[in-house]
Scaffold this motif. Structure first.
Motif, PDB file in Angstrom:
ATOM      1  N   TRP A 341     115.687  66.768 -29.633  1.00 13.02           N
ATOM      2  CA  TRP A 341     115.927  68.185 -29.345  1.00 13.02           C
ATOM      3  C   TRP A 341     114.985  69.033 -30.192  1.00 13.02           C
ATOM      4  O   TRP A 341     115.034  68.988 -31.423  1.00 13.02           O
ATOM      5  CB  TRP A 341     117.368  68.567 -29.684  1.00 13.02           C
ATOM      6  CG  TRP A 341     118.416  67.930 -28.828  1.00 13.02           C
ATOM      7  CD1 TRP A 341     119.229  66.886 -29.163  1.00 13.02           C
ATOM      8  CD2 TRP A 341     118.762  68.300 -27.490  1.00 13.02           C
ATOM      9  NE1 TRP A 341     120.073  66.582 -28.119  1.00 13.02           N
ATOM     10  CE2 TRP A 341     119.814  67.437 -27.071  1.00 13.02           C
ATOM     11  CE3 TRP A 341     118.303  69.269 -26.603  1.00 13.02           C
ATOM     12  CZ2 TRP A 341     120.390  67.522 -25.811  1.00 13.02           C
ATOM     13  CZ3 TRP A 341     118.884  69.363 -25.354  1.00 13.02           C
ATOM     14  CH2 TRP A 341     119.909  68.501 -24.968  1.00 13.02           C
ATOM     15  N   LEU A 342     114.132  69.800 -29.536  1.00 14.51           N
ATOM     16  CA  LEU A 342     113.259  70.717 -30.266  1.00 14.51           C
ATOM     17  C   LEU A 342     114.014  72.018 -30.490  1.00 14.51           C
ATOM     18  O   LEU A 342     114.391  72.711 -29.535  1.00 14.51           O
ATOM     19  CB  LEU A 342     111.986  70.981 -29.478  1.00 14.51           C
ATOM     20  CG  LEU A 342     111.024  72.001 -30.108  1.00 14.51           C
ATOM     21  CD1 LEU A 342     110.483  71.497 -31.443  1.00 14.51           C
ATOM     22  CD2 LEU A 342     109.888  72.345 -29.151  1.00 14.51           C
ATOM     23  N   ILE A 356     108.286  82.010 -37.304  1.00 13.28           N
ATOM     24  CA  ILE A 356     108.933  81.064 -36.401  1.00 13.28           C
ATOM     25  C   ILE A 356     108.460  79.656 -36.729  1.00 13.28           C
ATOM     26  O   ILE A 356     107.259  79.397 -36.818  1.00 13.28           O
ATOM     27  CB  ILE A 356     108.622  81.397 -34.931  1.00 13.28           C
ATOM     28  CG1 ILE A 356     109.207  82.760 -34.566  1.00 13.28           C
ATOM     29  CG2 ILE A 356     109.173  80.319 -33.993  1.00 13.28           C
ATOM     30  CD1 ILE A 356     108.834  83.249 -33.171  1.00 13.28           C
ATOM     31  N   GLY A 357     109.414  78.763 -36.925  1.00 12.93           N
ATOM     32  CA  GLY A 357     109.125  77.354 -37.180  1.00 12.93           C
ATOM     33  C   GLY A 357     109.864  76.474 -36.199  1.00 12.93           C
ATOM     34  O   GLY A 357     110.327  76.930 -35.153  1.00 12.93           O
ATOM     35  N   ALA A 358     110.006  75.175 -36.532  1.00 13.79           N
ATOM     36  CA  ALA A 358     110.657  74.253 -35.609  1.00 13.79           C
ATOM     37  C   ALA A 358     111.272  73.096 -36.379  1.00 13.79           C
ATOM     38  O   ALA A 358     110.861  72.755 -37.491  1.00 13.79           O
ATOM     39  CB  ALA A 358     109.651  73.722 -34.584  1.00 13.79           C
ATOM     40  N   ALA A 359     112.288  72.491 -35.753  1.00 11.54           N
ATOM     41  CA  ALA A 359     112.898  71.258 -36.248  1.00 11.54           C
ATOM     42  C   ALA A 359     113.140  70.346 -35.056  1.00 11.54           C
ATOM     43  O   ALA A 359     113.295  70.809 -33.919  1.00 11.54           O
ATOM     44  CB  ALA A 359     114.204  71.554 -36.970  1.00 11.54           C
ATOM     45  N   LEU A 360     113.156  69.060 -35.299  1.00 13.43           N
ATOM     46  CA  LEU A 360     113.422  68.063 -34.260  1.00 13.43           C
ATOM     47  C   LEU A 360     114.718  67.352 -34.600  1.00 13.43           C
ATOM     48  O   LEU A 360     114.860  66.780 -35.684  1.00 13.43           O
ATOM     49  CB  LEU A 360     112.265  67.065 -34.171  1.00 13.43           C
ATOM     50  CG  LEU A 360     112.328  66.070 -33.004  1.00 13.43           C
ATOM     51  CD1 LEU A 360     112.156  66.803 -31.670  1.00 13.43           C
ATOM     52  CD2 LEU A 360     111.272  64.979 -33.164  1.00 13.43           C
ATOM     53  N   LEU A 361     115.670  67.403 -33.665  1.00 11.38           N
ATOM     54  CA  LEU A 361     116.985  66.801 -33.857  1.00 11.38           C
ATOM     55  C   LEU A 361     117.135  65.568 -32.969  1.00 11.38           C
ATOM     56  O   LEU A 361     116.556  65.502 -31.872  1.00 11.38           O
ATOM     57  CB  LEU A 361     118.096  67.805 -33.522  1.00 11.38           C
ATOM     58  CG  LEU A 361     117.971  69.212 -34.123  1.00 11.38           C
ATOM     59  CD1 LEU A 361     119.131  70.094 -33.654  1.00 11.38           C
ATOM     60  CD2 LEU A 361     117.907  69.160 -35.637  1.00 11.38           C
ATOM     61  N   ASP A 362     117.923  64.615 -33.425  1.00 18.48           N
ATOM     62  CA  ASP A 362     118.177  63.399 -32.658  1.00 18.48           C
ATOM     63  C   ASP A 362     118.867  63.730 -31.334  1.00 18.48           C
ATOM     64  O   ASP A 362     119.798  64.541 -31.301  1.00 18.48           O
ATOM     65  CB  ASP A 362     119.037  62.439 -33.481  1.00 18.48           C
ATOM     66  CG  ASP A 362     119.201  61.096 -32.816  1.00 18.48           C
ATOM     67  OD1 ASP A 362     118.344  60.231 -33.030  1.00 18.48           O
ATOM     68  OD2 ASP A 362     120.187  60.923 -32.057  1.00 18.48           O
ATOM     69  N   ARG A 363     118.436  63.109 -30.224  1.00 20.19           N
ATOM     70  CA  ARG A 363     119.004  63.438 -28.913  1.00 20.19           C
ATOM     71  C   ARG A 363     120.471  63.046 -28.809  1.00 20.19           C
ATOM     72  O   ARG A 363     121.248  63.739 -28.151  1.00 20.19           O
ATOM     73  CB  ARG A 363     118.207  62.737 -27.799  1.00 20.19           C
ATOM     74  CG  ARG A 363     116.863  63.376 -27.529  1.00 20.19           C
ATOM     75  CD  ARG A 363     116.121  62.653 -26.422  1.00 20.19           C
ATOM     76  NE  ARG A 363     116.767  62.823 -25.121  1.00 20.19           N
ATOM     77  CZ  ARG A 363     116.344  62.243 -24.006  1.00 20.19           C
ATOM     78  NH1 ARG A 363     115.302  61.430 -24.037  1.00 20.19           N
ATOM     79  NH2 ARG A 363     116.961  62.452 -22.864  1.00 20.19           N
ATOM     80  N   ASN A 364     120.864  61.943 -29.405  1.00 23.53           N
ATOM     81  CA  ASN A 364     122.245  61.475 -29.293  1.00 23.53           C
ATOM     82  C   ASN A 364     123.154  62.044 -30.367  1.00 23.53           C
ATOM     83  O   ASN A 364     124.356  62.219 -30.140  1.00 23.53           O
ATOM     84  CB  ASN A 364     122.283  59.943 -29.346  1.00 23.53           C
ATOM     85  CG  ASN A 364     121.519  59.311 -28.196  1.00 23.53           C
ATOM     86  OD1 ASN A 364     121.636  59.757 -27.052  1.00 23.53           O
ATOM     87  ND2 ASN A 364     120.716  58.298 -28.498  1.00 23.53           N
ATOM     88  N   ASP A 365     122.573  62.348 -31.514  1.00 24.05           N
ATOM     89  CA  ASP A 365     123.347  62.921 -32.622  1.00 24.05           C
ATOM     90  C   ASP A 365     122.526  64.052 -33.242  1.00 24.05           C
ATOM     91  O   ASP A 365     121.780  63.839 -34.198  1.00 24.05           O
ATOM     92  CB  ASP A 365     123.657  61.857 -33.675  1.00 24.05           C
ATOM     93  CG  ASP A 365     124.477  62.419 -34.829  1.00 24.05           C
ATOM     94  OD1 ASP A 365     124.894  63.598 -34.750  1.00 24.05           O
ATOM     95  OD2 ASP A 365     124.691  61.678 -35.813  1.00 24.05           O
ATOM     96  N   PRO A 366     122.658  65.263 -32.702  1.00 23.85           N
ATOM     97  CA  PRO A 366     121.830  66.377 -33.192  1.00 23.85           C
ATOM     98  C   PRO A 366     122.067  66.754 -34.646  1.00 23.85           C
ATOM     99  O   PRO A 366     121.316  67.569 -35.190  1.00 23.85           O
ATOM    100  CB  PRO A 366     122.223  67.532 -32.258  1.00 23.85           C
ATOM    101  CG  PRO A 366     122.824  66.885 -31.061  1.00 23.85           C
ATOM    102  CD  PRO A 366     123.499  65.663 -31.562  1.00 23.85           C
ATOM    103  N   ALA A 367     123.077  66.189 -35.287  1.00 20.36           N
ATOM    104  CA  ALA A 367     123.253  66.440 -36.714  1.00 20.36           C
ATOM    105  C   ALA A 367     122.161  65.775 -37.534  1.00 20.36           C
ATOM    106  O   ALA A 367     121.934  66.142 -38.693  1.00 20.36           O
ATOM    107  CB  ALA A 367     124.630  65.947 -37.173  1.00 20.36           C
ATOM    108  N   LYS A 368     121.477  64.796 -36.941  1.00 21.63           N
ATOM    109  CA  LYS A 368     120.383  64.109 -37.628  1.00 21.63           C
ATOM    110  C   LYS A 368     119.087  64.891 -37.416  1.00 21.63           C
ATOM    111  O   LYS A 368     118.632  65.056 -36.277  1.00 21.63           O
ATOM    112  CB  LYS A 368     120.216  62.695 -37.089  1.00 21.63           C
ATOM    113  CG  LYS A 368     121.400  61.782 -37.358  1.00 21.63           C
ATOM    114  CD  LYS A 368     121.141  60.398 -36.770  1.00 21.63           C
ATOM    115  CE  LYS A 368     122.319  59.470 -37.015  1.00 21.63           C
ATOM    116  NZ  LYS A 368     122.089  58.118 -36.388  1.00 21.63           N
TER     117      LYS A 368
END
Length: 431
Positions: A341-342, A356-368
């Motif tokens: 998840w972007l 403005i910046g960005a983070a990449l989150l795990d698709r199955n567990d966005p807490a990661k």
């Protein structure tokens, strides 16, 4: 601090236009619905003066009003009649009105409002529900914008445009006219009314303006974060936004399938008392999910079985880099990529400079959190630093198109522009 090499600014400046106006109720002294028919208020005085006019003078005055304003609004006579209907309490103490007198009365209790005279900013973008006429390999989009007029009252307005196969952008010019919707229903609830509004079918989407319609929205509908939500093969467009009374805020949810009829509902729960909630575009493990900022500093992940109630949450992103030491927040709903998840973020640094910046989150567990941008993707260039709130770039939502992110963004709380981001290069730059 240099701009990311994989981000490309466009030259599609959307600036506020004070010539675009809507009509709003004019309420002298006391609200008409609160008037006691025996009271002599300013509203009563206006009515008495109008009734004292010679019928020929009244007819000439109405003709002059229509000639002066007809080209600025659609269905102006009908609008006058509807406003007169709303004034029934103020009219109860008076004689029967002629058609001309009723229409004049409606005109006297309306005023023009230049809804985007001050600013046109904080955009979000989604694919248009109607893709007919889209360029080959491209698509049509709808852009939502926060418009601000006299008294710093915020409303929601729209533009349409196209993205070509190569990512080049075009924005359709707005119509000259602008109109508010009719209220289709109003249902009392524990936190306030659920309200439905509907626009005329033949209105261009750029003509449609959602102005505050409840007491809790009285000072503004702010920063709508639109998302195209998929659930069981059904697509619905949701937007979380901030309702503002002038003293207090809360998060509310807007829902539509066609951008013609909308439902606005207050959100419940302790996580809905703050700004900046952004809904994921699909359920995760059967639950709705939001990114929100509950403490004015960090970003939280929140789950809910009910789209309208949000409690608790877990902090997943905290200020880490100098450009975001003051606080971080989301810049719209997460965008699903193969890599995860972007999540576009905003950070506040020295002298309250927004980037403005960005983070990449795990698709199955966005807490990661898998990766973050060490440096901002976008920050105010020298030409973008001046405005109602200087040193700010901000967005309420981007979208993916092929191998690019299409990023509409606001400049110093004044006007809006676009940028494109190469996804592969962004992934390589994050750590």
């Amino acid at each position: 601090m240099s701009q990311a090499s994989f981000l490309h600014r466009q030259a599609l400046h959307l600036r506020p236009d004070p010539a675009r106006v809507i009509v709003r109720p004019f309420k002298p002294a006391t609200e008409p619905r609160d008037l006691n028919p025996t009271d002599k208020t300013r509203a009563n005085h206006i009515v008495e003066r109008l009734l004292a006019l010679d019928p020929k003078v009244a007819a000439s005055l109405l003709a002059d009003v229509l000639e002066n304003f007809q080209g600025r609004h659609r269905n102006l006579v009908e609008t006058f009649e509807l406003r007169a209907d709303e004034m029934e309490d103020a009219l109860a103490a008076h004689d029967v009105f002629s058609e001309t007198q009723r229409q004049l009365l409606g005109a006297y209790f309306l005023n023009e409002y230049s809804f985007e005279a001050s600013a046109l900013f904080n955009p979000s973008i989604v694919a248009h529900p109607d893709q007919s006429g889209a360029p080959e390999g491209g698509l049509r989009f709808i852009l939502s914008l926060r418009a601000v007029g006299e008294g710093h009252v915020s409303s929601l307005t729209f533009r349409t445009g196209t993205i070509a196969a190569d990512g080049s952008l075009a924005v359709d010019p707005p119509t000259r006219l602008a109109s508010s919707p009719r209220i289709s229903h109003r249902i009392p609830g524990p936190l306030g009314d659920e309200v439905g509004v509907t626009f005329e079918e033949d209105m261009d989407i750029s003509e449609r303006v959602i102005f505050p319609v409840t007491e809790y929205q009285s000072q503004g509908i702010e920063d709508a974060r639109f998302v195209q939500f998929s659930d069981g093969g059904r697509t619905t467009y949701y937007a979380t936004y901030t309702a503002y009374t002038g003293r207090a805020i809360r998060s509310e949810l807007l829902e539509t399938n066609d951008f013609r009829s909308f439902r606005m509902t207050p959100l419940q729960g302790n996580a809905a008392r703050n700004k900046g909630m952004a809904l994921f575009p699909r359920r995760i493990d059967g639950k709705y999910a939001m990114i929100a900022r509950q403490d004015n500093e960090n970003l939280y992940l929140i789950y809910s079985n009910d789209l309208y109630r949000w409690d608790g949450g877990r902090a997943i992103l905290k200020p880490q880099f100098p450009w975001e030491f003051v606080q971080i927040g989301n810049c719209g709903s997460p965008i699903e990529l193969d890599e995860g998840w972007l999540l576009l973020t905003h950070g506040v640094g020295p002298l309250r400079k927004y980037s403005i910046g960005a983070a990449l989150l795990d698709r199955n567990d966005p807490a990661k959190v898998l990766a973050r941008s060490v440096d901002p993707l976008l920050h105010p260039e020298p030409s973008e630093r001046e405005g109602y709130v200087p040193n700010v770039v901000y967005t309420c939502g981007a979208m993916r198109h092929n191998d690019q992110i299409i990023l509409p963004y606001a400049v110093s709380d004044s006007y809006s522009n676009f940028a494109t981001i190469e996804i592969a290069a962004l992934m390589r730059a994050m750590s």
